[in-house]
Design an enzyme around this catalytic site. Structure first.
Site, PDB file in Angstrom:
ATOM      1  N   ASP A 244      43.375  40.742  37.171  1.00 21.87           N
ATOM      2  CA  ASP A 244      43.173  39.425  37.764  1.00 21.87           C
ATOM      3  C   ASP A 244      42.538  38.449  36.775  1.00 21.87           C
ATOM      4  O   ASP A 244      41.590  38.800  36.070  1.00 21.87           O
ATOM      5  CB  ASP A 244      42.245  39.521  38.980  1.00 21.87           C
ATOM      6  N   HIS A 246      42.361  34.884  38.036  1.00 22.21           N
ATOM      7  CA  HIS A 246      41.766  34.038  39.079  1.00 22.21           C
ATOM      8  C   HIS A 246      41.274  32.673  38.586  1.00 22.21           C
ATOM      9  O   HIS A 246      40.140  32.274  38.837  1.00 22.21           O
ATOM     10  CB  HIS A 246      40.613  34.777  39.754  1.00 22.21           C
ATOM     11  N   ASP A 273      47.300  37.871  40.736  1.00 17.59           N
ATOM     12  CA  ASP A 273      46.097  37.079  41.016  1.00 17.59           C
ATOM     13  C   ASP A 273      45.728  36.201  39.827  1.00 17.59           C
ATOM     14  O   ASP A 273      44.607  36.226  39.306  1.00 17.59           O
ATOM     15  CB  ASP A 273      44.919  37.976  41.435  1.00 17.59           C
ATOM     16  N   ASP A 276      43.660  30.890  42.346  1.00 14.60           N
ATOM     17  CA  ASP A 276      42.643  30.915  43.417  1.00 14.60           C
ATOM     18  C   ASP A 276      41.277  31.304  42.856  1.00 14.60           C
ATOM     19  O   ASP A 276      41.140  31.905  41.814  1.00 14.60           O
ATOM     20  CB  ASP A 276      43.017  31.864  44.555  1.00 14.60           C
ATOM     21  N   ARG A 277      40.261  30.926  43.647  1.00 11.03           N
ATOM     22  CA  ARG A 277      38.858  31.150  43.299  1.00 11.03           C
ATOM     23  C   ARG A 277      38.431  30.259  42.134  1.00 11.03           C
ATOM     24  O   ARG A 277      37.726  29.287  42.322  1.00 11.03           O
ATOM     25  CB  ARG A 277      38.583  32.626  42.993  1.00 11.03           C
ATOM     26  N   ASN A 305      48.231  39.593  45.571  1.00  8.62           N
ATOM     27  CA  ASN A 305      48.094  39.124  46.954  1.00  8.62           C
ATOM     28  C   ASN A 305      47.737  37.639  47.022  1.00  8.62           C
ATOM     29  O   ASN A 305      47.970  36.991  48.048  1.00  8.62           O
ATOM     30  CB  ASN A 305      47.069  39.961  47.715  1.00  8.62           C
ATOM     31  N   HIS A 306      47.206  37.077  45.931  1.00  8.53           N
ATOM     32  CA  HIS A 306      46.867  35.649  45.921  1.00  8.53           C
ATOM     33  C   HIS A 306      48.028  34.762  45.490  1.00  8.53           C
ATOM     34  O   HIS A 306      47.879  33.539  45.515  1.00  8.53           O
ATOM     35  CB  HIS A 306      45.635  35.386  45.053  1.00  8.53           C
ATOM     36  N   HIS A 354      49.881  45.504  41.660  1.00 11.70           N
ATOM     37  CA  HIS A 354      48.628  44.774  41.828  1.00 11.70           C
ATOM     38  C   HIS A 354      47.647  45.526  42.716  1.00 11.70           C
ATOM     39  O   HIS A 354      46.478  45.690  42.367  1.00 11.70           O
ATOM     40  CB  HIS A 354      48.874  43.395  42.421  1.00 11.70           C
ATOM     41  N   ARG A 402      39.636  45.961  53.464  1.00 13.32           N
ATOM     42  CA  ARG A 402      40.021  44.544  53.458  1.00 13.32           C
ATOM     43  C   ARG A 402      40.621  44.086  54.779  1.00 13.32           C
ATOM     44  O   ARG A 402      40.775  42.884  55.003  1.00 13.32           O
ATOM     45  CB  ARG A 402      41.047  44.293  52.348  1.00 13.32           C
ATOM     46  N   HIS A 429      43.181  44.015  41.365  1.00 10.71           N
ATOM     47  CA  HIS A 429      42.841  43.714  42.759  1.00 10.71           C
ATOM     48  C   HIS A 429      41.370  43.862  43.115  1.00 10.71           C
ATOM     49  O   HIS A 429      40.943  43.379  44.145  1.00 10.71           O
ATOM     50  CB  HIS A 429      43.704  44.610  43.648  1.00 10.71           C
TER      51      HIS A 429
END
Length: 502
Positions: A244, A246, A273, A276-277, A305-306, A354, A402, A429
């Site tokens: 990730d 991010h 990923d 995001d964030r 997943n993002h 991922h 999760r 992840h």
């Protein structure tokens, strides 16, 4: 979260540690956990609240506090369970109710969140923070319902509406320029990408004409790929697998400075990923996609997943794209993400996904190849589990912490690898303190490449290098570097930021 509430306890308590009164021992454990929480040591906070719960299992506060720590760790399934238990113990405990709502927000389940916000507001109608959350959630649910009402199944892809020729590059533009070509368009070159990275470092954007071209060319390249990509690395070559990123653009630049830019001789696989964030997600994804266009056989991008619309609305990417460019670009990113492969197999020996493995045995690589990936991720099934699942200690399977996907043990990993003639599972992840972790008797490796995740986790980043000759993983760790003073999730809006503790 702040100081935990004082709350009336019910029921019996277990014996305390070292003969201490169990209620006093539990309160001491809670206070220690609160201190960890304030220092953003959320895993340690979970451990402290767990000790408090074991000592006095009927205190709703401890469950609600642990739910808050789980939300920061993105363990939304655990947070939902803890918040629900707090509500069972005290149906009028407002924090238990809206922590469950916050966890549902994290999963994109806005209608369920709205139900709990309304319930909490009935119990405590004067809470200004709660009233604000309720109003924002109501607005979001109305937006979702409107989008569902106007959506049509045969809606034309946004990319087909795009006319690059209608975007002239003005004389006032002072950023890097692509080379003109004989057709009157532009050609992406390595020199342009290098200049673009420097432009991004200075917090400047490239012209929308060039940004859209990178995006659409990357979309075309990804659309040609299968859902599972077989990658061949010659004996005298190598590939670097990254986890990730991010939206942490300056850490990505540092990674490239340490390990070299992508090229035909310096292969990369970025394992989802990307966005995001972090609030430089656009810079990250345009850089990675530009290299994908330049080196389609040597730069590999996997879906995380993002890379989904629901996550992008919550965690900032959609807002960032609309702020820096426009809504059409956000729509085309959504469609482009649908084309990202879900898995890669390196030299027929290493599977890279991922999230992780599956809720059932017997899944073969051909089953992954057959997945229809061109869509938003469903809440169950192979595609969901590839993006969301996590390894767990021990054996067997368990519900995911999760709330999506599954937790799988060492026996599941080894059985899957044996069934498919593979030697190693690599996935991402999850934040890891050291940037990576080897689990499941050496058969499962997690790699995470966003150091000091969200400017608060104090973790290292890492990448893995595989040489084609022996495919033995070699790990390199790296630290976070400074970045401009833009907070994480700056484009997510106050609603989502407050829900998720940013």
């Amino acid at each position: 979260m702040g100081e935990a509430d004082h709350h009336q306890e019910n029921g019996s308590a277990a014996p305390g540690e070292n003969g201490m009164d169990p209620i006093a021992a539990a309160d001491a454990a809670k206070m220690e956990a609160n201190a960890h929480f304030k220092e953003h040591q959320f895993a340690e906070a979970v451990e402290g609240y767990t000790r408090a719960i074991e000592l006095t299992p009927s205190n709703a506060v401890y469950y609600a506090n642990r739910a808050a720590a789980h939300i920061h760790l993105e363990n939304f399934g655990c947070a939902l369970s803890d918040a629900s238990r707090a509500i069972e113990l005290d149906p009028k405990y407002t924090k238990g109710i809206y922590r469950r709502a916050d966890a549902n927000v994290g999963l994109g389940r806005m209608r369920k969140a709205l139900t709990d916000y309304k319930r909490a507001a009935q119990v405590n109608p004067r809470d200004p923070d709660l009233r604000k959350k309720l109003a924002h959630c109501e607005k979001e649910v109305k937006r979702i319902r409107f989008e569902e009402a106007v959506a049509t199944p045969d809606e034309k892809p946004a990319a087909e509406e795009l006319e690059l020729s209608s975007m002239p590059v003005e004389d006032s533009y002072d950023g890097p320029m692509m080379e003109g070509n004989e057709e009157g368009g532009y050609t992406l070159t390595r020199d342009f990408v290098v200049a673009m990275i420097e432009h991004f470092k200075a917090q400047k954007l490239i012209h929308k004409r060039f940004a859209f071209q990178i995006l659409t060319q990357a979309r075309d390249a990804l659309a040609k790929l299968p859902t599972l990509v077989d990658v061949s690395i010659p004996d005298d070559k190598h590939i670097t697998v990254c986890g990730d990123t991010h939206g942490q653009f300056y850490d990505l630049c540092n990674l490239f400075e340490l390990n070299g830019l992508p090229s035909e001789d310096n292969r990369y696989l970025f394992n989802g990923d990307f966005v995001d964030r972090g609030s430089f997600s656009l810079e990250v994804i345009l850089t990675l996609m530009a290299f994908k266009v330049l080196y389609p056989q040597h730069m590999h991008l996997a879906r995380g997943n993002h890379e989904s619309q629901s996550m992008n609305k919550i965690y900032g990417f959609e807002g960032e794209v609309k702020h820096k460019y426009n809504g059409m670009m956000a729509d085309i990113f959504k469609e482009t993400f649908w084309w990202l492969p879900l898995a890669h197999v390196l030299n027929r020996r290493v599977l890279v996904v991922h999230g992780g493995l599956f809720s059932q045995d017997g899944v073969k690589l051909d089953d992954i190849r057959a997945v229809n990936r061109y869509r938003e991720p469903p809440e169950e099934g192979l595609m969901c589990e590839l993006l969301w699942s996590d390894p767990q200690p021990g054996s067997g399977r368990a519900p995911s912490k999760r709330g999506v996907g599954v937790a799988f043990g060492a026996d599941v990993t080894q059985r899957f690898l044996q069934d498919n003639g593979l030697e190693l599972l690599v996935r991402s992840h999850e934040v890891k303190d050291e940037g990576y972790e080897v689990e499941h008797n050496g058969y499962c490796v997690t790699v995470f490449s966003a150091p000091n995740y969200c400017d608060q986790m104090n973790n290292k980043g890492a990448w893995i290098r595989f040489s084609g000759k022996d495919m033995t993983p070699q790990f390199t760790q790296f630290e976070a570097v400074p970045h401009p003073n833009v907070r994480a999730m700056a484009y997510a809006g106050n609603f989502y930021s407050s829900m998720l503790g940013m």
